[in-house]
Design a protein around this motif. Structure first.
Motif, PDB file in Angstrom:
ATOM      1  N   TRP A  64       0.873  -1.184   0.000  1.00 55.21           N
ATOM      2  CA  TRP A  64       0.000   0.000   0.000  1.00 55.21           C
ATOM      3  C   TRP A  64       0.908   1.232   0.000  1.00 55.21           C
ATOM      4  O   TRP A  64       1.703   1.426   0.926  1.00 55.21           O
ATOM      5  CB  TRP A  64      -0.903   0.007   1.233  1.00 55.21           C
ATOM      6  CG  TRP A  64      -1.698  -1.262   1.346  1.00 55.21           C
ATOM      7  CD1 TRP A  64      -1.315  -2.435   1.910  1.00 55.21           C
ATOM      8  CD2 TRP A  64      -3.017  -1.479   0.828  1.00 55.21           C
ATOM      9  NE1 TRP A  64      -2.299  -3.385   1.789  1.00 55.21           N
ATOM     10  CE2 TRP A  64      -3.365  -2.818   1.122  1.00 55.21           C
ATOM     11  CE3 TRP A  64      -3.934  -0.685   0.140  1.00 55.21           C
ATOM     12  CZ2 TRP A  64      -4.567  -3.369   0.789  1.00 55.21           C
ATOM     13  CZ3 TRP A  64      -5.153  -1.233  -0.204  1.00 55.21           C
ATOM     14  CH2 TRP A  64      -5.467  -2.557   0.102  1.00 55.21           C
ATOM     15  N   ASP A  66      -0.056   4.575  -0.491  1.00 53.99           N
ATOM     16  CA  ASP A  66      -0.640   5.829   0.021  1.00 53.99           C
ATOM     17  C   ASP A  66      -1.278   5.530   1.363  1.00 53.99           C
ATOM     18  O   ASP A  66      -2.429   5.866   1.622  1.00 53.99           O
ATOM     19  CB  ASP A  66      -1.660   6.384  -0.984  1.00 53.99           C
ATOM     20  CG  ASP A  66      -2.151   7.774  -0.581  1.00 53.99           C
ATOM     21  OD1 ASP A  66      -1.421   8.470   0.146  1.00 53.99           O
ATOM     22  OD2 ASP A  66      -3.283   8.147  -0.974  1.00 53.99           O
ATOM     23  N   GLU A  69      -4.499   5.890   3.751  1.00 49.63           N
ATOM     24  CA  GLU A  69      -5.738   6.310   3.093  1.00 49.63           C
ATOM     25  C   GLU A  69      -6.216   5.284   2.058  1.00 49.63           C
ATOM     26  O   GLU A  69      -7.408   5.032   1.930  1.00 49.63           O
ATOM     27  CB  GLU A  69      -5.555   7.688   2.433  1.00 49.63           C
ATOM     28  CG  GLU A  69      -5.220   8.806   3.409  1.00 49.63           C
ATOM     29  CD  GLU A  69      -6.185   8.834   4.586  1.00 49.63           C
ATOM     30  OE1 GLU A  69      -7.391   8.709   4.363  1.00 49.63           O
ATOM     31  OE2 GLU A  69      -5.717   8.956   5.739  1.00 49.63           O
ATOM     32  N   ASP A  70      -5.282   4.690   1.291  1.00 49.45           N
ATOM     33  CA  ASP A  70      -5.706   3.699   0.300  1.00 49.45           C
ATOM     34  C   ASP A  70      -6.290   2.469   0.976  1.00 49.45           C
ATOM     35  O   ASP A  70      -7.260   1.862   0.498  1.00 49.45           O
ATOM     36  CB  ASP A  70      -4.555   3.313  -0.618  1.00 49.45           C
ATOM     37  CG  ASP A  70      -3.286   2.928   0.142  1.00 49.45           C
ATOM     38  OD1 ASP A  70      -3.298   2.973   1.389  1.00 49.45           O
ATOM     39  OD2 ASP A  70      -2.277   2.589  -0.522  1.00 49.45           O
ATOM     40  N   TYR A  74     -10.115   1.044   0.550  1.00 50.63           N
ATOM     41  CA  TYR A  74     -10.269  -0.331   0.062  1.00 50.63           C
ATOM     42  C   TYR A  74     -11.147  -1.158   0.992  1.00 50.63           C
ATOM     43  O   TYR A  74     -11.983  -1.952   0.544  1.00 50.63           O
ATOM     44  CB  TYR A  74      -8.887  -0.971  -0.076  1.00 50.63           C
ATOM     45  CG  TYR A  74      -8.920  -2.378  -0.650  1.00 50.63           C
ATOM     46  CD1 TYR A  74      -8.835  -2.589  -2.022  1.00 50.63           C
ATOM     47  CD2 TYR A  74      -9.027  -3.505   0.176  1.00 50.63           C
ATOM     48  CE1 TYR A  74      -8.853  -3.877  -2.555  1.00 50.63           C
ATOM     49  CE2 TYR A  74      -9.047  -4.782  -0.343  1.00 50.63           C
ATOM     50  CZ  TYR A  74      -8.961  -4.959  -1.718  1.00 50.63           C
ATOM     51  OH  TYR A  74      -8.995  -6.227  -2.244  1.00 50.63           O
TER      52      TYR A  74
END
Length: 959
Positions: A64, A66, A69-70, A74
């Motif tokens: 991951w 980012d 936040e990603d 998700y």
């Protein structure tokens, strides 16, 4: 071996590497088969790497970039959980050694609770270099925790009619909690006698916490019946509940009578046991509710049941004994305890009408009852007594009903419940007589209505035939002005519109009377869709609306059903979309085969538009006859308000449904589902040759959805296909494949694409691959204006959208075998019937003159007769072959067209059975068509007659 020896060191390194690799693989395998996931977080780098993923999260990305936040997006965290997750990581960033949180995550649509723990590792300067973390699935723990909490809230709130709630720690026999509205509980004093009685029933109470035992004994003291009190103590004591829990019974319900606020009522106590996930202790919950009303209601119902029956008895089948439980007649009560067969025989001889005595005995026999109850849970038999009902007019003999049913699932006893139904029977007899009279009247009214509709259809179509016929003749006159031609065309349009309204009204009447019957004929589905699109493309082009038709799945080549009625439904819905969508809007028509069996398929048609939309308050009534959302718009949009009502009824006849979703000033979407038959050919999806079915195909269209749908259809049909979303991309793919000597067999190009259209793309592709590759232009519009330019660019053929696998196959075969244009520009047929003679039977002078004029314009000789009798005489008097065809009206004086046709077909002459006889009549109902064809006519043309259809029909039979 010497440790200083280099080979020794190398062996040690290899062994160490192998061991490390082996241990890493073993750890990874262990993690995958556990429910734990390990990861590494890099503070300040927005980076997280998952070391090993548990099997349940096997498709979870492992890196991951980012972070977090990603990962938050998700896993679809809630705002609250996302903040908790960020705060955990921030704690590590701020210098904390360890942080954790418990949050809910979504993976592949399933939410789970995860406990996540992160521990920091620091560099030489004490700054967090990275953090190692792991997460554990705690969903079961969280669910148990939540359930326990809900149960505690339920105990405190005493919802659902509960007047007393009590809980205690079953494992430790401590921590009792009591909530009650029974004021008498506080006044109960526990005596030694009460305690001794309870311990005698449940000895384990001696080890129970005193406070817990006091609550149970106070509740028991409120039970007046000793037996019910003993049951309560043994069931609700800690030992009893623990035993039930060990046997897998986590709850129990007990019904008894108890004193509640100084009034004895029926109550129900429920015990439930839950495990505390934190401590592992068993927590017992007791809820007691007042069910006095329900119990009394059930007892009242039982009393009413008994009072409504003349006798209630049951048969013990093992001993063949009858037991009488209730009987108004003491003579029946005397049968109690007798042999069942003897009692039935005696009662039949005593009370049953002589005519029914033997039959009644046979129906009451045990073997008969058992046989009938094997078919249904209740067996009912009616019979007649000798005793008259003097209280009723005419003193009819009493009519009795006996219901037989088993007492329970063991089927060792069956109940007999006998009721006097004389009054009901007589009322039903009287009602049946009235209904029979009403049915006769209704049938007469239905026949009258049918005759009226048929007559009105004939009378309305006759002048309409004159209007449309004369309009067609006038338009063919030479030298008329443009203004006059415009007036005549508007007359024709208005006349056809009026005819469509008449047809709608007649269709609705036939639906309401239940006389609409669907055909069950085989039809080509590609031609069916093409027929709809031909109409809609022109309408949308004229209205300035973008129209798109898409196949969302593979469809069969042929189906069985009423193609005309289904097309009527779809054109009605699509026509409304055109009508209510302004210029510049868009209409999307999609087709999908939802499922198929050997006999049936379910098709879904979706029509969406960007029109004016439908008000939400009107949607529920829009399928009712004559419904229009805004009658003030009728003049602007036209229509009777019958189209959707007719469509819905047709769809229902097809075992389907039609629904709508709409937003005002945004647009509407109609979904039409129907069940339709499968032809024998459809049972075999792929009958293409192996060479054709393996075509390597490139699909080029700027609409990605069209590309994917077309690829799906071709792939399912056996093609190998790829797609490009622009002409430039397609040229690149063709170039790359050509260099690799893997040219496409077939390239399907959309005509209208931005940057590089289909023709320009074809020109560039031809420069690369030469003449061997087949290139076909796909278009929703008429290609006659671009055909010359396209062929010069190297296009082999043109194909209409949407693309069917069968049409692609046929097109390729045509090009492959002939390598020339498979489609010629439309040729306008100029009919010439010189040398042909027609016998016209028509009693309406104006209609006969119009028909004569239409035929003579094509150089046909016409002889007119005014009824069926003259038609038979004229044909009989003429030499064989003198007439080439007969145009026969149906409703005529002296002899109608049906009788005349039968007479001609029965003649013993060579052309009596072969001459084409064409019904040209205003009788347009389905039964009219059936009747004309059964009489021997070749085809049925409904008035008003369309000249081209008449010419086409004659040309077919003349050839």
């Amino acid at each position: 071996m010497n440790k200083e020896d280099p080979s020794y060191n190398n062996n040690q390194k290899e062994h160490s590497a192998f061991s490390s690799e082996f241990m890493e693989d073993a750890l990874r395998e262990a993690v995958m088969n556990s429910d734990i996931q390990f990861f590494t977080y890099y503070p300040g780098q927005k980076l997280c790497r998952i070391f090993t993923v548990a099997a349940r999260l096997s498709d979870l990305p492992t890196e991951w970039t980012d972070f977090p936040e990603d990962f938050v997006i998700y896993t679809k965290m809630s705002d609250k959980d996302a903040d908790a997750y960020r705060n955990m990581l921030k704690a590590i960033d701020d210098g904390n050694e360890q942080a954790e949180c418990t949050i809910q995550l979504a993976y592949e649509g399933v939410y789970t609770w995860e406990r996540i723990i992160v521990k920091a590792t620091r560099d030489s300067e004490g700054r967090p270099a990275k953090a190692l973390g792991y997460s554990v699935n705690v969903t079961a723990h969280k669910s148990a925790e939540d359930r326990l909490q809900r149960e505690r809230v339920r105990q405190m709130s005493m919802e659902g009619g509960v007047f007393e709630a009590f809980s205690f720690n079953l494992s430790k026999n401590t921590m009792p909690t009591l909530q009650t509205t029974d004021k008498g509980m506080n006044d109960v004093k526990i005596t030694k006698e009460m305690l001794d009685e309870a311990i005698a029933i449940a000895p384990a109470l001696t080890t129970t916490d005193a406070d817990t035992r006091a609550v149970l004994l106070k509740a028991a003291a409120r039970i007046p019946d000793a037996k019910e009190r003993a049951t309560f103590i043994s069931t609700c004591s800690g030992a009893g509940v623990r035993k039930a829990y060990s046997e897998g019974r986590y709850n129990a319900t007990l019904t008894y009578r108890r004193c509640v606020n100084d009034v004895v009522h029926w109550v129900s106590s429920m015990a439930e046991v839950l495990r505390d996930p934190e401590t592992g202790d068993l927590i017992a919950f007791y809820y007691t509710k007042d069910i006095n009303d329900e119990v009394i209601a059930a007892k009242i119902a039982e009393k009413i049941t008994k009072s409504n029956y003349s006798a209630v008895a049951y048969c013990e089948m093992q001993t063949r004994t009858i037991r009488i439980r209730a009987a108004k007649n003491p003579l029946i009560q005397a049968y109690d305890g007798m042999d069942y067969d003897d009692a039935i025989r005696a009662e039949a001889a005593r009370a049953i009408d002589v005519k029914e005595e033997e039959e009644c005995y046979r129906h009451f026999a045990v073997d008969t009852v058992v046989s009938e109850l094997a078919k249904a849970p209740v067996y009912t038999y009616f019979y007649t007594l000798k005793l008259p009902a003097d209280e009723m007019p005419g003193s009819p003999n009493r009519r009795m009903k006996c219901d037989f049913m088993y007492v329970d699932r063991f089927k060792t006893e069956f109940i007999c419940m006998i009721a006097d139904v004389t009054q009901i029977y007589e009322q039903e007899r009287e009602t049946r007589e009235k209904l029979a009279s009403a049915l006769v009247a209704a049938e007469q009214a239905s026949v009258a209505k049918t005759e009226f509709l048929s007559r009105m259809s004939h009378e309305i179509r006759t002048p309409m035939n004159a209007i449309i016929g004369l309009d067609a003749i006038a338009l063919q006159e030479e030298g008329i002005s443009e203004t006059m031609e415009d007036h005549l065309r508007k007359i024709g349009i208005s006349a056809r519109f009026l005819l469509s309204l008449i047809n709608d009204i007649l269709d609705m009447s036939r639906i309401e009377s239940g006389r609409m019957v669907l055909k069950n004929e085989k039809f080509d589905f590609e031609e069916f869709v093409d027929g709809i699109n031909t109409i809609l493309y022109e309408q949308c082009k004229h209205a300035g609306i973008e129209y798109e038709c898409v196949l969302k799945s593979f469809t069969e080549r042929e189906y069985i059903g009423d193609a005309t009625k289904l097309q009527q439904v779809l054109i009605n819905v699509l026509g409304n979309a055109v009508k209510f969508t302004p210029s510049g809007g868009k209409i999307h028509f999609s087709i999908e085969q939802l499922s198929r069996t050997k006999e049936y398929a379910r098709l879904r048609f979706e029509v969406s538009d960007t029109g004016i939309g439908i008000d939400e308050t009107f949607i529920n009534q829009m399928f009712e006859p004559f419904s229009q959302e805004n009658r003030g718009r009728t003049s602007a949009y036209g229509g009777t308000g019958l189209g959707l009502a007719i469509s819905r009824n047709i769809v229902k006849l097809m075992d389907g449904d039609i629904s709508v979703h709409s937003i005002k000033n945004v647009g509407s979407e109609f979904t039409i589902d129907v069940r339709i038959g499968m032809s024998e050919e459809s049972a075999y999806r792929h009958d293409m040759s192996s060479g054709i079915s393996q075509l390597y195909t490139l699909i080029v269209d700027d609409d990605a959805i069209v590309c994917r749908h077309t690829k799906m259809i071709l792939d399912e049909a056996g093609f190998k296909s790829e797609f490009a979303e622009s002409g430039i991309s397609a040229v690149g793919m063709v170039t790359e494949n050509h260099k690799a000597m893997r040219d496409y067999d077939l390239i399907l190009l959309d005509w209208q694409m931005p940057d590089m259209d289909g023709i320009a793309t074809a020109r560039e592709i031809r420069k690369i691959v030469g003449p061997e590759v087949t290139i076909i232009i796909m278009t929703a519009y008429d290609w006659i204006d671009i055909e010359k330019k396209a062929r010069e660019a190297g296009v082999d053929m043109f194909m209409k959208k949407p693309v069917f696998a069968s049409s692609v196959t046929k097109a390729f075969e045509n090009v492959f075998k002939q390598k020339k244009c498979a489609e010629e520009p439309a040729i306008v047929t100029d009919y010439d019937f010189s040398g042909r003679r027609i016998l016209l039977a028509e009693d309406n002078v104006l209609n006969s003159e119009i028909a004569r004029s239409l035929l003579e314009m094509k150089h046909c000789e016409v002889e007119i007769v005014v009824n069926g009798a003259e038609a038979v005489e004229s044909f009989a008097a003429a030499k064989p072959g003198y007439y080439d065809a007969i145009l026969m009206d149906v409703r005529m004086p002296l002899m109608d067209g049906i009788e005349a046709t039968r007479a001609i077909r029965a003649m013993r002459r060579a052309d009596g059975k072969t001459i084409p006889i064409i019904a040209m009549t205003a009788n347009a109902f389905q039964e009219d068509v059936k009747q004309t064809l059964e009489s021997g006519m070749n085809v049925h043309l409904a008035k008003p007659i369309e000249p081209k259809l008449l010419y086409d029909t004659l040309d077919k039979y003349f050839d």
